[in-house]
Design a protein around this motif. Structure first.
Motif, PDB file in Angstrom:
ATOM      1  N   LYS A  35      83.485  -5.623 128.863  1.00 32.55           N
ATOM      2  CA  LYS A  35      83.323  -6.379 130.051  1.00 32.55           C
ATOM      3  C   LYS A  35      84.394  -6.676 131.292  1.00 32.55           C
ATOM      4  O   LYS A  35      84.277  -6.864 131.521  1.00 32.55           O
ATOM      5  CB  LYS A  35      83.387  -7.840 129.031  1.00 32.55           C
ATOM      6  CG  LYS A  35      82.274  -8.416 128.216  1.00 32.55           C
ATOM      7  CD  LYS A  35      82.132  -9.825 128.358  1.00 32.55           C
ATOM      8  CE  LYS A  35      82.434 -10.064 126.246  1.00 32.55           C
ATOM      9  NZ  LYS A  35      82.228 -10.855 125.837  1.00 32.55           N
ATOM     10  N   PHE A  89      83.006 -10.356 113.037  1.00 30.33           N
ATOM     11  CA  PHE A  89      81.589 -10.456 112.811  1.00 30.33           C
ATOM     12  C   PHE A  89      81.378  -9.642 111.448  1.00 30.33           C
ATOM     13  O   PHE A  89      81.861  -8.633 111.542  1.00 30.33           O
ATOM     14  CB  PHE A  89      81.106  -9.789 114.196  1.00 30.33           C
ATOM     15  CG  PHE A  89      79.575 -10.050 114.045  1.00 30.33           C
ATOM     16  CD1 PHE A  89      78.762 -11.213 114.381  1.00 30.33           C
ATOM     17  CD2 PHE A  89      78.559  -8.679 113.337  1.00 30.33           C
ATOM     18  CE1 PHE A  89      77.273 -11.536 114.212  1.00 30.33           C
ATOM     19  CE2 PHE A  89      77.324  -9.024 113.333  1.00 30.33           C
ATOM     20  CZ  PHE A  89      76.974  -9.668 113.803  1.00 30.33           C
ATOM     21  N   ALA A  99      70.957 -11.427 120.925  1.00 30.94           N
ATOM     22  CA  ALA A  99      71.487 -12.847 121.078  1.00 30.94           C
ATOM     23  C   ALA A  99      71.407 -13.702 119.659  1.00 30.94           C
ATOM     24  O   ALA A  99      72.462 -14.848 119.810  1.00 30.94           O
ATOM     25  CB  ALA A  99      70.637 -13.398 122.317  1.00 30.94           C
ATOM     26  N   SER A 101      72.047 -13.120 116.921  1.00 28.39           N
ATOM     27  CA  SER A 101      72.952 -12.991 115.572  1.00 28.39           C
ATOM     28  C   SER A 101      74.130 -12.124 117.021  1.00 28.39           C
ATOM     29  O   SER A 101      74.110 -10.822 116.360  1.00 28.39           O
ATOM     30  CB  SER A 101      73.007 -12.366 114.814  1.00 28.39           C
ATOM     31  OG  SER A 101      73.695 -12.421 113.962  1.00 28.39           O
ATOM     32  N   ALA A 102      74.520 -12.644 117.250  1.00 31.89           N
ATOM     33  CA  ALA A 102      75.411 -11.850 118.484  1.00 31.89           C
ATOM     34  C   ALA A 102      76.813 -11.981 118.214  1.00 31.89           C
ATOM     35  O   ALA A 102      77.739 -12.914 117.996  1.00 31.89           O
ATOM     36  CB  ALA A 102      75.963 -12.724 120.177  1.00 31.89           C
ATOM     37  N   LEU A 103      78.202 -10.849 118.571  1.00 33.40           N
ATOM     38  CA  LEU A 103      79.163 -10.884 117.990  1.00 33.40           C
ATOM     39  C   LEU A 103      80.310 -11.661 119.312  1.00 33.40           C
ATOM     40  O   LEU A 103      79.224 -11.743 120.618  1.00 33.40           O
ATOM     41  CB  LEU A 103      80.399  -9.479 118.357  1.00 33.40           C
ATOM     42  CG  LEU A 103      81.570  -9.072 119.240  1.00 33.40           C
ATOM     43  CD1 LEU A 103      82.137  -9.396 117.411  1.00 33.40           C
ATOM     44  CD2 LEU A 103      81.470  -7.917 118.996  1.00 33.40           C
ATOM     45  N   ASP A 104      80.879 -12.091 118.869  1.00 35.56           N
ATOM     46  CA  ASP A 104      81.436 -13.386 119.843  1.00 35.56           C
ATOM     47  C   ASP A 104      83.005 -12.891 120.332  1.00 35.56           C
ATOM     48  O   ASP A 104      83.795 -13.712 119.586  1.00 35.56           O
ATOM     49  CB  ASP A 104      81.555 -14.873 119.650  1.00 35.56           C
ATOM     50  CG  ASP A 104      82.679 -15.996 120.412  1.00 35.56           C
ATOM     51  OD1 ASP A 104      81.780 -15.431 121.486  1.00 35.56           O
ATOM     52  OD2 ASP A 104      82.837 -16.915 120.260  1.00 35.56           O
ATOM     53  N   HIS A 105      83.446 -12.353 121.010  1.00 33.01           N
ATOM     54  CA  HIS A 105      83.980 -11.366 121.032  1.00 33.01           C
ATOM     55  C   HIS A 105      85.157 -11.680 123.076  1.00 33.01           C
ATOM     56  O   HIS A 105      83.885 -11.880 123.718  1.00 33.01           O
ATOM     57  CB  HIS A 105      84.451  -9.875 121.064  1.00 33.01           C
ATOM     58  CG  HIS A 105      85.538  -8.999 121.118  1.00 33.01           C
ATOM     59  ND1 HIS A 105      86.395  -9.202 122.084  1.00 33.01           N
ATOM     60  CD2 HIS A 105      86.789  -9.078 119.462  1.00 33.01           C
ATOM     61  CE1 HIS A 105      87.371  -7.955 121.588  1.00 33.01           C
ATOM     62  NE2 HIS A 105      87.861  -9.074 120.611  1.00 33.01           N
ATOM     63  N   PRO A 106      85.980 -12.027 123.666  1.00 30.16           N
ATOM     64  CA  PRO A 106      86.000 -12.065 124.687  1.00 30.16           C
ATOM     65  C   PRO A 106      86.279 -10.968 125.804  1.00 30.16           C
ATOM     66  O   PRO A 106      86.499 -10.859 126.774  1.00 30.16           O
ATOM     67  CB  PRO A 106      87.828 -12.691 125.098  1.00 30.16           C
ATOM     68  CG  PRO A 106      88.529 -12.606 123.230  1.00 30.16           C
ATOM     69  CD  PRO A 106      87.453 -12.396 122.224  1.00 30.16           C
ATOM     70  N   ASP A 109      80.821  -6.741 123.907  1.00 26.22           N
ATOM     71  CA  ASP A 109      79.748  -6.614 122.862  1.00 26.22           C
ATOM     72  C   ASP A 109      79.219  -6.216 123.116  1.00 26.22           C
ATOM     73  O   ASP A 109      79.838  -4.435 123.001  1.00 26.22           O
ATOM     74  CB  ASP A 109      79.390  -7.350 124.393  1.00 26.22           C
ATOM     75  CG  ASP A 109      78.901  -9.002 125.541  1.00 26.22           C
ATOM     76  OD1 ASP A 109      79.470  -9.350 124.347  1.00 26.22           O
ATOM     77  OD2 ASP A 109      78.316  -9.135 126.243  1.00 26.22           O
ATOM     78  N   TRP A 111      75.742  -4.576 120.547  1.00 19.08           N
ATOM     79  CA  TRP A 111      73.759  -5.338 119.754  1.00 19.08           C
ATOM     80  C   TRP A 111      73.153  -2.955 119.232  1.00 19.08           C
ATOM     81  O   TRP A 111      74.636  -3.027 119.537  1.00 19.08           O
ATOM     82  CB  TRP A 111      73.467  -5.401 120.886  1.00 19.08           C
ATOM     83  CG  TRP A 111      73.077  -5.094 121.751  1.00 19.08           C
ATOM     84  CD1 TRP A 111      71.762  -3.993 122.298  1.00 19.08           C
ATOM     85  CD2 TRP A 111      73.688  -4.408 123.064  1.00 19.08           C
ATOM     86  NE1 TRP A 111      72.694  -3.424 123.363  1.00 19.08           N
ATOM     87  CE2 TRP A 111      73.605  -3.931 124.002  1.00 19.08           C
ATOM     88  CE3 TRP A 111      75.713  -4.518 123.381  1.00 19.08           C
ATOM     89  CZ2 TRP A 111      73.459  -3.690 125.379  1.00 19.08           C
ATOM     90  CZ3 TRP A 111      75.747  -4.660 124.831  1.00 19.08           C
ATOM     91  CH2 TRP A 111      75.314  -3.704 125.760  1.00 19.08           C
TER      92      TRP A 111
END
Length: 118
Positions: A35, A89, A99, A101-106, A109, A111
């Motif tokens: 990102k 994760f 979305a 079951s998603a990776l929550d990383h700053p 991403d 998938w």
């Protein structure tokens, strides 16, 4: 009946006897978005394999796909660890619903795109 109750009844009812037969793929293709830089990279992993991507280590448990449609909806068991070996994760990712079951990383991403077949 409320919408929530109706949705729950449909989901629970469908899960009871609606299981679609699946095959196990030889691996999976995961897509990774950085990102910060905007870079997108596809990573091919074999079942039980792993690969470093940036500050993450991606590991694939297995990938499954519909028996009747190999190009159909893939789902994969993925573990993601950061550089300190902390698991950020662990769970099933579904290609058609990233979305769910998603990776929550700053920064990243991740998938699943599809299973690799023999």
């Amino acid at each position: 009946m409320s919408r929530l109750a109706l949705a729950a009844a449909l989901i629970l009812g469908a899960g009871a006897g609606w299981a679609e037969p699946t095959n196990r793929g030889t691996g999976a293709v995961l897509r990774v978005l950085d990102k910060l830089s905007g870079d997108v990279r596809d990573v091919e992993l074999d079942n039980g394999g792993g690969a470093p991507v940036g500050r993450l280590l991606l590991e694939l448990g297995e990938c499954r796909y519909p028996e009747e449609n190999p190009a159909g909806d893939a789902y994969a068991y993925v573990m993601v660890r950061d550089t300190e070996a902390e698991t950020v994760f662990s769970g099933w990712m579904i290609a058609s619903s990233p979305a769910l079951s998603a990776l929550d990383h700053p920064r990243y991403d991740v998938w699943v795109i599809r299973c690799k077949t023999a």
